[in-house]
Design a protein around this motif. Structure first.
Motif, PDB file in Angstrom:
ATOM      1  N   CYS A 102       0.863  -1.184   0.000  1.00 35.53           N
ATOM      2  CA  CYS A 102       0.000   0.000   0.000  1.00 35.53           C
ATOM      3  C   CYS A 102       0.896   1.230   0.000  1.00 35.53           C
ATOM      4  CB  CYS A 102      -0.907   0.016   1.232  1.00 35.53           C
ATOM      5  SG  CYS A 102      -1.860   1.551   1.385  1.00 35.53           S
ATOM      6  N   ILE A 103       0.878   1.983  -1.083  1.00 34.09           N
ATOM      7  CA  ILE A 103       1.785   3.110  -1.206  1.00 34.09           C
ATOM      8  C   ILE A 103       1.430   4.232  -0.229  1.00 34.09           C
ATOM      9  CG2 ILE A 103       0.523   4.257  -3.083  1.00 34.09           C
ATOM     10  CD1 ILE A 103       3.350   4.910  -4.265  1.00 34.09           C
ATOM     11  N   THR A 104       0.138   4.428   0.045  1.00 29.15           N
ATOM     12  CA  THR A 104      -0.250   5.460   1.001  1.00 29.15           C
ATOM     13  C   THR A 104       0.291   5.145   2.387  1.00 29.15           C
ATOM     14  OG1 THR A 104      -2.227   6.259  -0.150  1.00 29.15           O
ATOM     15  CG2 THR A 104      -2.215   6.463   2.249  1.00 29.15           C
ATOM     16  N   GLU A 105       0.068   3.925   2.852  1.00 26.78           N
ATOM     17  CA  GLU A 105       0.543   3.538   4.180  1.00 26.78           C
ATOM     18  C   GLU A 105       2.065   3.671   4.270  1.00 26.78           C
ATOM     19  OE1 GLU A 105      -0.301  -0.070   7.279  1.00 26.78           O
ATOM     20  OE2 GLU A 105       0.252  -0.647   5.237  1.00 26.78           O
ATOM     21  N   ALA A 106       2.758   3.237   3.222  1.00 35.43           N
ATOM     22  CA  ALA A 106       4.221   3.274   3.216  1.00 35.43           C
ATOM     23  C   ALA A 106       4.751   4.705   3.241  1.00 35.43           C
ATOM     24  CB  ALA A 106       4.756   2.538   1.996  1.00 35.43           C
ATOM     25  N   LEU A 107       4.109   5.593   2.512  1.00 36.11           N
ATOM     26  CA  LEU A 107       4.571   6.979   2.465  1.00 36.11           C
ATOM     27  C   LEU A 107       4.209   7.741   3.732  1.00 36.11           C
ATOM     28  CD1 LEU A 107       3.809   7.800  -1.275  1.00 36.11           C
ATOM     29  CD2 LEU A 107       6.051   7.483  -0.218  1.00 36.11           C
ATOM     30  N   ILE A 108       3.058   7.446   4.314  1.00 38.96           N
ATOM     31  CA  ILE A 108       2.689   8.081   5.586  1.00 38.96           C
ATOM     32  C   ILE A 108       3.657   7.655   6.686  1.00 38.96           C
ATOM     33  CG2 ILE A 108       0.954   8.153   7.427  1.00 38.96           C
ATOM     34  CD1 ILE A 108      -1.205   8.124   5.287  1.00 38.96           C
ATOM     35  N   ASN A 109       3.980   6.382   6.728  1.00 32.53           N
ATOM     36  CA  ASN A 109       4.951   5.907   7.711  1.00 32.53           C
ATOM     37  C   ASN A 109       6.271   6.671   7.578  1.00 32.53           C
ATOM     38  OD1 ASN A 109       3.280   3.993   8.890  1.00 32.53           O
ATOM     39  ND2 ASN A 109       4.025   2.305   7.623  1.00 32.53           N
ATOM     40  N   ALA A 110       6.707   6.864   6.348  1.00 31.30           N
ATOM     41  CA  ALA A 110       7.987   7.528   6.111  1.00 31.30           C
ATOM     42  C   ALA A 110       7.970   8.981   6.551  1.00 31.30           C
ATOM     43  CB  ALA A 110       8.357   7.421   4.629  1.00 31.30           C
ATOM     44  N   VAL A 111       6.952   9.729   6.137  1.00 35.20           N
ATOM     45  CA  VAL A 111       6.923  11.163   6.463  1.00 35.20           C
ATOM     46  C   VAL A 111       6.813  11.397   7.963  1.00 35.20           C
ATOM     47  CG1 VAL A 111       4.416  11.509   6.271  1.00 35.20           C
ATOM     48  CG2 VAL A 111       5.965  13.392   5.736  1.00 35.20           C
ATOM     49  N   LYS A 112       6.189  10.452   8.672  1.00 30.89           N
ATOM     50  CA  LYS A 112       6.052  10.581  10.126  1.00 30.89           C
ATOM     51  C   LYS A 112       7.302  10.132  10.875  1.00 30.89           C
ATOM     52  CE  LYS A 112       1.012  10.278  10.603  1.00 30.89           C
ATOM     53  NZ  LYS A 112      -0.115   9.500  11.195  1.00 30.89           N
ATOM     54  N   GLY A 113       8.243   9.504  10.183  1.00 31.46           N
ATOM     55  CA  GLY A 113       9.487   9.106  10.818  1.00 31.46           C
ATOM     56  C   GLY A 113       9.629   7.637  11.109  1.00 31.46           C
ATOM     57  N   ASN A 114       8.600   6.833  10.743  1.00 38.48           N
ATOM     58  CA  ASN A 114       8.682   5.382  10.912  1.00 38.48           C
ATOM     59  C   ASN A 114       9.413   4.817   9.694  1.00 38.48           C
ATOM     60  OD1 ASN A 114       8.397   2.693  11.487  1.00 38.48           O
ATOM     61  ND2 ASN A 114       6.162   2.655  11.336  1.00 38.48           N
ATOM     62  N   ILE A 115      10.712   5.064   9.651  1.00 38.76           N
ATOM     63  CA  ILE A 115      11.517   4.794   8.462  1.00 38.76           C
ATOM     64  C   ILE A 115      11.559   3.315   8.092  1.00 38.76           C
ATOM     65  CG2 ILE A 115      13.816   5.005   7.470  1.00 38.76           C
ATOM     66  CD1 ILE A 115      12.261   7.647   7.831  1.00 38.76           C
ATOM     67  N   ASP A 116      11.635   2.444   9.071  1.00 34.65           N
ATOM     68  CA  ASP A 116      11.745   1.015   8.783  1.00 34.65           C
ATOM     69  C   ASP A 116      10.496   0.435   8.130  1.00 34.65           C
ATOM     70  OD1 ASP A 116      14.303   0.899   9.730  1.00 34.65           O
ATOM     71  OD2 ASP A 116      13.775   0.067  11.692  1.00 34.65           O
ATOM     72  N   GLU A 117       9.375   1.135   8.281  1.00 37.77           N
ATOM     73  CA  GLU A 117       8.124   0.678   7.674  1.00 37.77           C
ATOM     74  C   GLU A 117       7.658   1.621   6.573  1.00 37.77           C
ATOM     75  OE1 GLU A 117       6.690  -2.178   8.358  1.00 37.77           O
ATOM     76  OE2 GLU A 117       8.201  -2.644   9.880  1.00 37.77           O
ATOM     77  N   GLY A 118       8.568   2.475   6.094  1.00 37.39           N
ATOM     78  CA  GLY A 118       8.166   3.487   5.134  1.00 37.39           C
ATOM     79  C   GLY A 118       8.929   3.448   3.829  1.00 37.39           C
ATOM     80  N   LEU A 119       8.301   3.985   2.796  1.00 40.16           N
ATOM     81  CA  LEU A 119       8.889   4.117   1.476  1.00 40.16           C
ATOM     82  C   LEU A 119       9.515   5.503   1.363  1.00 40.16           C
ATOM     83  CD1 LEU A 119       9.294   3.140  -1.479  1.00 40.16           C
ATOM     84  CD2 LEU A 119       6.999   4.032  -1.970  1.00 40.16           C
ATOM     85  N   ILE A 120      10.826   5.543   1.091  1.00 41.59           N
ATOM     86  CA  ILE A 120      11.542   6.815   1.025  1.00 41.59           C
ATOM     87  C   ILE A 120      12.013   7.041  -0.404  1.00 41.59           C
ATOM     88  CG2 ILE A 120      13.428   8.184   1.971  1.00 41.59           C
ATOM     89  CD1 ILE A 120      13.445   6.310   4.385  1.00 41.59           C
TER      90      ILE A 120
END
Length: 365
Positions: free
Chosen positions: A314-332
């Motif tokens: 899920c690209i939305t979930e991955a990008l939200i995780n990243a912008v909030k700082g949850n880098i290990d679960e996020g798409l950067i």
């Protein structure tokens, strides 16, 4: 320095800060860039991710956030520069995003992640003075010709400017994997493609009696890169990754730190649910996803063509995780030169450094 005209809008510094979703380029970054006399861009992709009730009504939250962030960015800019938006054609609510941004006072609207064939129809009933300048993002002469012919044939108008995004860009890329390999190995020459795109727009400039400025994006890092594309015939540049590593960027400190710490070996090409290749940091999220696809339990209604049962994540979930700082679960997402970024700076310091590159072509008055 010569002013750059985008439609009926004028900007002092021919630098556009690239749009980066979800929430990476919002009002803080876009406003700070515009305040320096350049063009600040807000990405509308899931812009309302931090709005109350986003989980239940994404579209309503996103549309509210578009208006809110344009207003805030213009307040920060203080009447300087231009504030615009980047709207992905692949979005489910693409037309609503464009119209909402236009009515909120966006100075420019740039559309990529697909070809915006119907873009003029969405805003051409607006008063000419309040109508934003519009531009497609293209990566080939063929794509540029398709869009400009469509706009000419169906809407009797042409683009206010063109953004040419090359193979070194971050995020979604308008190239096949084979093309990316070709440009990487220098079997293909992208400078030649830029020159061909510039040739394409000349016919429409003559027909409509107006200049169509060309903005080159993708791999633009320093003054040398800017001078190079100006030498090819570009009128300005679009830069994204370098603006992430600024104090004003809307991303979390952890996101910015990931940029500063990244090396060339940390960059990879990923498969995006949008249907295009994307350039990103090869972090834990990417590596885990390659080993085992994470089941998608919630759809955020972001993409027009997305089957949660088949997309890699899920690209939305991955990008939200990243912008909030949850880098290990996020798409950067990142550009190809992220490894050259070594420190966090300010928007003013960055723009002051880059704008000197235009003095050769546009001498100071």
């Amino acid at each position: 320095m010569k002013l750059l005209k985008l439609g009926n809008k004028v900007v002092e510094i021919p630098i556009i800060q690239g749009g980066m979703g979800v929430g990476i380029s919002s009002s803080s970054l876009a406003g700070a860039v515009a305040a320096q006399g350049a063009v600040g861009i807000i990405s509308t992709a899931q812009l309302g991710y931090d709005e109350d009730n986003f989980d239940k009504n994404q579209n309503k939250c996103n549309l509210h956030a578009i208006g809110k962030h344009i207003k805030k960015a213009k307040e920060i800019a203080g009447g300087n520069g231009l504030v615009g938006v980047n709207v992905m054609v692949a979005l489910k609510h693409f037309k609503e995003h464009v119209r909402t941004a236009a009515e909120a006072g966006a100075d420019v609207i740039i559309c990529g992640a697909g070809l915006p064939m119907e873009l003029p129809q969405i805003i051409d009933d607006m008063d000419a003075e309040s109508r934003p300048a519009i531009a497609p993002i293209v990566s080939s002469a063929k794509a540029a010709n398709l869009v400009l012919k469509m706009w000419d044939r169906h809407y009797s108008r042409t683009a206010d400017f063109l953004v040419i995004e090359g193979p070194k860009a971050g995020g979604h890329l308008g190239f096949s994997l084979e093309q990316l390999d070709g440009y990487k190995d220098k079997a293909l020459d992208y400078d030649s493609e830029i020159i061909e795109i510039i040739k394409v727009k000349s016919f429409f400039e003559e027909k409509y009696g107006k200049e169509i400025p060309v903005i080159v994006a993708g791999g633009i890092f320093d003054e040398e890169d800017i001078r190079h594309v100006i030498g090819l015939g570009a009128d300005g540049v679009q830069i994204a990754s370098r603006f992430v590593a600024t104090q004003e960027c809307d991303a979390s400190d952890a996101y910015k730190k990931a940029y500063v710490q990244a090396g060339d070996e940390d960059i990879t090409i990923v498969k995006s649910p949008v249907g295009m290749p994307g350039r990103a940091l090869n972090n834990k999220f990417i590596k885990d996803n390659q080993l085992c696809r994470k089941k998608i339990t919630k759809c955020y209604n972001c993409l027009e063509k997305c089957n949660p049962a088949k997309v890699p994540y899920c690209i939305t979930e991955a990008l939200i995780n990243a912008v909030k700082g949850n880098i290990d679960e996020g798409l950067i997402f990142c550009g190809s030169n992220v490894g050259r970024i070594k420190e966090i700076t300010t928007v003013k310091e960055l723009v002051d450094q880059l704008k000197c590159a235009f003095d050769d072509k546009y001498p100071t008055h």
